[in-house]
Design a protein around this motif. Sequence first.
Motif, mmCIF file in Angstrom:
data_model
loop_
_atom_site.group_PDB
_atom_site.id
_atom_site.type_symbol
_atom_site.label_atom_id
_atom_site.label_comp_id
_atom_site.label_asym_id
_atom_site.label_seq_id
_atom_site.Cartn_x
_atom_site.Cartn_y
_atom_site.Cartn_z
ATOM 1 N N VAL A 41 10.497 61.476 -14.331
ATOM 2 C CA VAL A 41 11.612 60.615 -14.436
ATOM 3 C C VAL A 41 12.060 59.690 -13.390
ATOM 4 C CG1 VAL A 41 12.809 62.063 -16.470
ATOM 5 C CG2 VAL A 41 13.470 62.523 -14.193
ATOM 6 N N LEU A 89 16.076 59.894 -19.054
ATOM 7 C CA LEU A 89 15.063 58.832 -19.643
ATOM 8 C C LEU A 89 16.164 57.413 -19.396
ATOM 9 C CD1 LEU A 89 13.891 60.564 -22.724
ATOM 10 C CD2 LEU A 89 12.818 60.557 -20.386
ATOM 11 N N TYR A 95 10.555 56.993 -21.012
ATOM 12 C CA TYR A 95 10.179 57.780 -20.013
ATOM 13 C C TYR A 95 9.601 56.924 -18.806
ATOM 14 C CZ TYR A 95 7.592 61.899 -18.022
ATOM 15 O OH TYR A 95 7.075 62.895 -17.509
ATOM 16 N N TYR A 101 7.479 57.254 -16.262
ATOM 17 C CA TYR A 101 6.111 57.668 -16.056
ATOM 18 C C TYR A 101 5.378 56.871 -17.171
ATOM 19 C CZ TYR A 101 1.590 59.592 -15.554
ATOM 20 O OH TYR A 101 0.169 59.741 -15.291
ATOM 21 N N PHE A 102 5.664 56.942 -18.505
ATOM 22 C CA PHE A 102 5.156 56.261 -19.620
ATOM 23 C C PHE A 102 5.152 54.927 -19.453
ATOM 24 C CE2 PHE A 102 5.270 59.554 -23.123
ATOM 25 C CZ PHE A 102 4.608 60.585 -22.275
ATOM 26 N N ASP A 105 11.256 67.993 -28.186
ATOM 27 C CA ASP A 105 11.697 67.552 -26.796
ATOM 28 C C ASP A 105 12.843 68.437 -26.345
ATOM 29 O OD1 ASP A 105 9.908 66.400 -25.297
ATOM 30 O OD2 ASP A 105 10.420 64.216 -25.968
ATOM 31 N N VAL A 111 8.178 68.673 -19.072
ATOM 32 C CA VAL A 111 7.504 67.106 -19.191
ATOM 33 C C VAL A 111 8.158 66.791 -20.701
ATOM 34 C CG1 VAL A 111 5.676 65.846 -19.045
ATOM 35 C CG2 VAL A 111 5.834 67.756 -17.657
ATOM 36 N N PRO A 112 8.671 65.486 -20.715
ATOM 37 C CA PRO A 112 8.935 64.883 -21.945
ATOM 38 C C PRO A 112 7.637 64.642 -22.757
ATOM 39 C CG PRO A 112 10.423 63.771 -20.448
ATOM 40 C CD PRO A 112 9.254 64.676 -19.541
ATOM 41 N N GLY A 113 7.472 65.007 -24.167
ATOM 42 C CA GLY A 113 6.342 64.527 -25.037
ATOM 43 C C GLY A 113 5.169 65.610 -24.748
#
Length: 397
Positions: free
Chosen positions: A54, A235, A271, A273-274, A336, A381-383
């Motif tokens: 994040v 997020l 997110y 990183y995404f 999540d 970690v999200p997702g």
Amino acid sequence: MDPVHNPFRPGAGRRPPALAGRDAVLAAFDVVVRRSEELGEGDRGWILNGLRGVGKTVLLNELLRRASERDWITAKVESGAGDSLSVALSQALVRGMRTATGRYPEPRLRRLLGVFKAFSLKADATGMVSLGVEVDPIRGVADSGRFADDLAALFEVMGETARELGIGVLILVDELQEADTAELASINTTLHYLGQGEAPLPLMLVGAGLPSLPAQLADATSYAERLYDYRPVGLLDRVAAVDALTIPTRALGVDWDDAALATAADVAGGYPYFLQAIGKHVWDNAISSRISADDVGVGLHAARREIDDGLYRSRWERATPAQRDLLRALADLAGDGTATVSALASRMHKSRVSDLSVARNELIKKGLVYAPERGMLAFTVPGMHEFVFRQDGQEIN
């Protein structure tokens, strides 16, 4: 479009071209800087806590950059990277001290350098300390061998010196949740002691870690709940997510179709990183200076592959079969969010909650899950739950 000019930067700790959604934290730090320099007063320590990816490390690096530009004394360490926190901090401060000796008259730094040398010699038995000037350690200050006492004494002299110079001191500790309880207690005790003066010294510590970090600090010392300014890093909201995608491209004369932008933002889910991974692959696959829905479709496929292989798969492959069973149960029950350990045990047909203890503890050590509070579990970690669902044999009998 030309990948050479791609502005997006996915990766651990890499600064994105636009720090979207973090204005409040940066503005608050600018206030700390002004108070330190104009009034000679510091602020409470900060704790940046949030899931992996994040942008906590990015924020630490940005604070470091801003403080360094103001000629502050700075140090940044990562807890749990091998050495004890006392050794890591001593080694990191060497660079800050050497930089200070090049900026300020040596006589104004002599006491600080002598105290620091005594601290570092006690913290690191190798004695490999070079400050750029010859200075003898000052005995009897910060050299007792008790980390909490020595750290408090060192920080006090650092803060006093900074006040005299009209600057501040910034200490940054990443992955603070990896510190052991004794180290956390030492940090808490040090900051508690420094905060009791009539005017707080212009020294600030900023720690970053997983959402479990506030509870770990409170477990180390009961007053930690009041000791820090806790700043969750989460997020991005929709506006900030859109900014993260559009500000870098528009600076290079590239815009997005509305539908393309909406799809990319929806998939990223805020997110950070995404957002960087999606932006990178959409840019590389776009065929014109206006990004279309087709460009996003192709880019998303490549981004998903990179995220799966680079972020999720390595974590999944570090888990044993028993640990993967627990990850599957957590994905199924929590998504999540969070799940109770008792519910996970029931889902996995375990007669006792303690039957999950070994797998749970090992997954926490590996950084795949964390305990947001006692008796709870969640992914770091999200997702991650979506990746687990995509694996063969994810069914739990």
